[in-house]
Design a protein around this motif. Structure first.
Motif, PDB file in Angstrom:
ATOM      1  N   ALA A 192      30.452  52.054  37.146  1.00 46.70           N
ATOM      2  CA  ALA A 192      30.160  53.119  38.149  1.00 46.70           C
ATOM      3  C   ALA A 192      29.538  52.262  39.510  1.00 46.70           C
ATOM      4  CB  ALA A 192      29.576  54.271  37.850  1.00 46.70           C
ATOM      5  N   VAL A 193      30.425  52.508  40.401  1.00 50.61           N
ATOM      6  CA  VAL A 193      30.280  51.927  41.569  1.00 50.61           C
ATOM      7  C   VAL A 193      29.932  53.090  43.007  1.00 50.61           C
ATOM      8  CG1 VAL A 193      30.782  50.362  43.516  1.00 50.61           C
ATOM      9  CG2 VAL A 193      31.512  49.787  41.289  1.00 50.61           C
ATOM     10  N   ILE A 200      33.038  55.487  42.006  1.00 46.00           N
ATOM     11  CA  ILE A 200      34.597  54.904  41.461  1.00 46.00           C
ATOM     12  C   ILE A 200      34.204  54.120  40.230  1.00 46.00           C
ATOM     13  CG2 ILE A 200      35.937  55.038  43.686  1.00 46.00           C
ATOM     14  CD1 ILE A 200      35.607  52.055  43.990  1.00 46.00           C
ATOM     15  N   THR A 201      34.853  54.144  39.483  1.00 47.20           N
ATOM     16  CA  THR A 201      34.587  53.080  38.305  1.00 47.20           C
ATOM     17  C   THR A 201      35.807  52.007  38.055  1.00 47.20           C
ATOM     18  OG1 THR A 201      34.066  55.285  37.138  1.00 47.20           O
ATOM     19  CG2 THR A 201      34.472  53.503  35.776  1.00 47.20           C
ATOM     20  N   ILE A 202      34.796  51.000  38.262  1.00 42.66           N
ATOM     21  CA  ILE A 202      35.744  49.581  38.043  1.00 42.66           C
ATOM     22  C   ILE A 202      35.824  49.019  36.664  1.00 42.66           C
ATOM     23  CG2 ILE A 202      35.546  47.267  38.595  1.00 42.66           C
ATOM     24  CD1 ILE A 202      34.814  47.932  41.323  1.00 42.66           C
ATOM     25  N   GLY A 203      36.917  48.667  35.995  1.00 44.00           N
ATOM     26  CA  GLY A 203      36.973  48.056  34.753  1.00 44.00           C
ATOM     27  C   GLY A 203      36.925  46.737  34.721  1.00 44.00           C
ATOM     28  N   LEU A 204      35.955  45.946  33.977  1.00 46.07           N
ATOM     29  CA  LEU A 204      35.781  44.612  34.107  1.00 46.07           C
ATOM     30  C   LEU A 204      35.649  44.066  32.707  1.00 46.07           C
ATOM     31  CD1 LEU A 204      34.882  42.604  36.500  1.00 46.07           C
ATOM     32  CD2 LEU A 204      32.512  43.078  35.940  1.00 46.07           C
ATOM     33  N   THR A 246      29.620  45.883  47.142  1.00 46.64           N
ATOM     34  CA  THR A 246      29.583  45.448  45.928  1.00 46.64           C
ATOM     35  C   THR A 246      30.888  44.563  45.585  1.00 46.64           C
ATOM     36  OG1 THR A 246      29.063  47.600  44.896  1.00 46.64           O
ATOM     37  CG2 THR A 246      30.127  46.321  43.258  1.00 46.64           C
ATOM     38  N   VAL A 248      33.161  41.422  43.193  1.00 46.85           N
ATOM     39  CA  VAL A 248      33.200  40.990  41.522  1.00 46.85           C
ATOM     40  C   VAL A 248      33.392  39.493  41.815  1.00 46.85           C
ATOM     41  CG1 VAL A 248      34.722  41.162  39.450  1.00 46.85           C
ATOM     42  CG2 VAL A 248      34.119  43.357  40.997  1.00 46.85           C
ATOM     43  N   PRO A 281      37.459  40.672  45.185  1.00 45.08           N
ATOM     44  CA  PRO A 281      37.488  42.245  45.026  1.00 45.08           C
ATOM     45  C   PRO A 281      36.196  42.844  45.211  1.00 45.08           C
ATOM     46  CG  PRO A 281      38.377  40.829  42.990  1.00 45.08           C
ATOM     47  CD  PRO A 281      37.729  39.991  43.820  1.00 45.08           C
ATOM     48  N   LEU A 293      37.979  49.692  49.841  1.00 44.95           N
ATOM     49  CA  LEU A 293      38.296  48.471  48.612  1.00 44.95           C
ATOM     50  C   LEU A 293      39.062  47.510  49.337  1.00 44.95           C
ATOM     51  CD1 LEU A 293      39.499  51.035  46.066  1.00 44.95           C
ATOM     52  CD2 LEU A 293      37.330  50.705  46.640  1.00 44.95           C
ATOM     53  N   LEU A 297      41.540  44.970  45.185  1.00 40.96           N
ATOM     54  CA  LEU A 297      41.057  46.053  44.426  1.00 40.96           C
ATOM     55  C   LEU A 297      41.695  47.268  45.076  1.00 40.96           C
ATOM     56  CD1 LEU A 297      39.153  46.789  42.150  1.00 40.96           C
ATOM     57  CD2 LEU A 297      37.464  47.222  43.778  1.00 40.96           C
ATOM     58  N   SER A 298      42.160  48.054  44.381  1.00 44.88           N
ATOM     59  CA  SER A 298      43.012  49.192  44.617  1.00 44.88           C
ATOM     60  C   SER A 298      43.006  50.282  43.560  1.00 44.88           C
ATOM     61  CB  SER A 298      44.513  48.894  45.141  1.00 44.88           C
ATOM     62  OG  SER A 298      45.279  48.169  44.202  1.00 44.88           O
TER      63      SER A 298
ATOM     64  N   PRO B 123      42.103  41.075  36.346  1.00 49.88           N
ATOM     65  CA  PRO B 123      40.564  40.819  35.777  1.00 49.88           C
ATOM     66  C   PRO B 123      39.844  42.105  36.236  1.00 49.88           C
ATOM     67  CG  PRO B 123      41.139  39.403  37.620  1.00 49.88           C
ATOM     68  CD  PRO B 123      42.403  39.936  37.302  1.00 49.88           C
ATOM     69  N   ARG B 125      40.034  46.278  37.838  1.00 49.63           N
ATOM     70  CA  ARG B 125      40.856  47.426  38.525  1.00 49.63           C
ATOM     71  C   ARG B 125      39.776  48.570  38.432  1.00 49.63           C
ATOM     72  NH1 ARG B 125      42.789  46.357  33.260  1.00 49.63           N
ATOM     73  NH2 ARG B 125      43.036  48.140  31.886  1.00 49.63           N
ATOM     74  N   VAL B 127      39.467  52.297  37.065  1.00 46.94           N
ATOM     75  CA  VAL B 127      39.679  52.641  35.770  1.00 46.94           C
ATOM     76  C   VAL B 127      39.306  54.335  35.792  1.00 46.94           C
ATOM     77  CG1 VAL B 127      39.854  50.814  34.419  1.00 46.94           C
ATOM     78  CG2 VAL B 127      37.558  52.088  34.730  1.00 46.94           C
ATOM     79  N   ALA B 131      31.872  55.930  32.728  1.00 48.81           N
ATOM     80  CA  ALA B 131      31.096  54.462  33.092  1.00 48.81           C
ATOM     81  C   ALA B 131      30.097  54.257  31.899  1.00 48.81           C
ATOM     82  CB  ALA B 131      30.489  54.848  34.432  1.00 48.81           C
ATOM     83  N   ALA B 133      27.752  51.710  32.465  1.00 56.49           N
ATOM     84  CA  ALA B 133      26.611  51.353  33.494  1.00 56.49           C
ATOM     85  C   ALA B 133      27.163  51.677  34.778  1.00 56.49           C
ATOM     86  CB  ALA B 133      26.399  49.825  33.088  1.00 56.49           C
ATOM     87  N   SER B 134      26.230  51.353  35.301  1.00 55.23           N
ATOM     88  CA  SER B 134      26.457  51.642  37.030  1.00 55.23           C
ATOM     89  C   SER B 134      25.701  50.732  37.701  1.00 55.23           C
ATOM     90  CB  SER B 134      26.187  53.105  37.408  1.00 55.23           C
ATOM     91  OG  SER B 134      24.554  53.214  37.210  1.00 55.23           O
ATOM     92  N   THR B 135      26.340  50.091  38.972  1.00 60.72           N
ATOM     93  CA  THR B 135      25.588  49.204  39.823  1.00 60.72           C
ATOM     94  C   THR B 135      24.972  50.158  40.957  1.00 60.72           C
ATOM     95  OG1 THR B 135      25.819  47.116  41.308  1.00 60.72           O
ATOM     96  CG2 THR B 135      27.649  48.808  41.146  1.00 60.72           C
TER      97      THR B 135
END
Lengths: 298, 138
Positions: A192-193, A200-204, A246, A248, A281, A293, A297-298, B123, B125, B127, B131, B133-135
């Motif tokens: 979560a960012v 928003i949630t980023i998948g890494l 933030t 990446v 990103p 963004l 990143l979109s 790599p 995106r 989603v 979550a 974790a969170s930053t």
């Protein structure tokens, strides 16, 4: 299953997440992670007088351990790469701005976060640091001292994640600096960012992510907002219309450098253009409530 | 008639004698003694020594040239190897750049379509997963 271990280290909350059955291996891996954080803090903290970094800053030159050597080298390379926006030699400017003790102590001693500090004088940054890798020796220029705060947390997250990955896919979060290794069953690590409107949630699936901003570790001085992000160009807390960035990258350490450099771009549009050009990103949040963004990143 | 035959014999004999003398003279029976007298010339040892010296120098020069040529061939092989590695790296980078360009264009072209993102996983995106974790600002 996702196993978690939380603890305090390096002046922040650390959380390790590991995907594997709850067994002795996991327990041992978490213990090792905690020990590694403690070891790195003992070497890299500027708030501990017995750390390798404090001894180097006090003496001006010192034979240092592997971690400090590696991190100082990486920080200087980052200074070159970012054109001086990221600079480990901001120690004096940080101290002059009032960040002369850990933020836990600052908050305890000045609970209102309204520390009545005098206007900090501009401090010279970009000091010389000579590193002799063959002798593991670092020599600082006159009046130069090093702070590795954010990048040290990223470095620690990367190192611990790499070690923890032997036990399974993992995520290590040191405050805002997150390193992930290996894909979990969900496919990616969902992180979560925070944005202006929520998060928003980023998948890494690999690498690292870090957030740099002025919304924490800040105080007021003569009615003016002060924070811990120093602009090496002025030696003063950075003037920026962004609250946080933030980024990446391939590692949490690199992400920390990129986030700080983008924050110091000054305004949201410039930072977005730079991130797009570099393919970094990132999530940019401005003071006036805009979230952008960038970098693909979109 | 008898006289005529005698004359013919006499002519034949004189012809044989003439050719015998001719052959003897053309064989240069005196030349052997002339050669042995020239071998005794005082310049001969000097010439022989000079010849030996030149042969020795030739061997040394050949040795040096062969050594240098071997070094040149080794350097050439190293350079060829480095060129091959650089070419392979360049080809790899070119392929990666093309691949990245394709992935980027797919991502831009199909942003609203989730399935394309899955086919060409980026790599990083956005989603919709819960979550883990969170930053936050470190």
């Amino acid at each position: 299953m996702l196993l978690r271990r939380s603890f305090r280290a390096m002046g922040t909350d650390v959380e390790c997440v590991l995907e594997r059955p709850d067994d002795a291996v996991a327990e041992h891996a978490f213990d090792a992670a905690e020990a590694e954080f403690a070891r790195l803090e003992a070497a890299l903290s500027r708030f501990r007088s017995d750390s390798g970094l404090s001894r180097l800053n006090a003496a001006g030159e010192h034979t240092v351990g592997r971690d400090l050597l590696e991190l100082a080298t990486a920080a200087l390379e980052a200074r070159e790469r970012t054109g001086g926006r990221f600079d480990p030699t901001v120690h004096e400017a940080l101290v002059a701005a009032g960040y002369d003790r850990s933020f836990e102590l600052l908050e305890r001693e000045f609970p209102s976060s309204s520390v009545a500090l005098a206007e900090p004088p501009p401090e010279r940054c970009g000091g010389s640091v000579r590193i002799d890798r063959a002798r593991s020796h670092i020599e600082l220029g006159a009046g130069t001292r090093i702070d590795l705060g954010g990048i040290a947390k990223g470095h620690a997250a990367d190192r611990v994640a790499t070690a923890l990955a032997h036990a399974g896919p993992c995520l290590v979060s040191a405050g805002g600096d997150i390193a992930v290794r290996g894909a979990p069953a969900a496919g990616v690590w969902a992180i979560a960012v925070p944005t202006c409107d929520g998060e928003i949630t980023i998948g890494l699936s690999q690498g690292g992510l870090a957030t740099s901003g002025i919304d924490r570790r800040h105080w007021r001085s003569d009615g003016e907002e002060r924070h811990h992000i120093i602009d090496p160009a002025t030696g003063l807390p950075a003037v920026t219309d962004m609250v946080r960035v933030t980024a990446v990258a391939a590692s949490a350490r690199d992400a920390e450098v990129l986030a700080t450099a983008l924050l110091l771009a000054g305004d949201l549009e410039t930072a977005a253009a730079e991130a797009d050009a570099a393919g970094t990103p990132c999530v940019l949040v401005s003071r006036d409530g805009r979230t952008r963004l960038a970098g693909g990143l979109s | 008639m008898t006289n005529h035959v005698a004359r013919l014999y006499a002519l034949a004999t004189s012809l044989i004698v003439f050719f015998a003398v001719w052959l003897t003279i053309s064989a240069h029976p005196w030349s052997q003694s002339s050669a042995s007298s020239s071998a005794a010339s005082p310049t001969t040892p000097a010439l022989i020594a000079r010849e030996r010296q030149l042969r020795a120098e030739t061997r040394r020069v050949n040795l040096i040239v062969n050594r240098r040529f071997a070094a040149y061939r080794r350097a050439l092989a190293r350079r060829n190897h480095a060129n091959a590695v650089a070419r392979a790296q360049h080809a790899g980078q070119l392929a990666a750049a093309r691949n990245a360009a394709v992935v980027a264009s797919q991502r831009v072209a199909s942003a609203p379509v989730q399935s394309s993102s899955v086919a060409a996983p980026a790599p990083v995106r956005i989603v919709t997963l819960p979550a883990v974790a969170s930053t936050r600002t470190s």
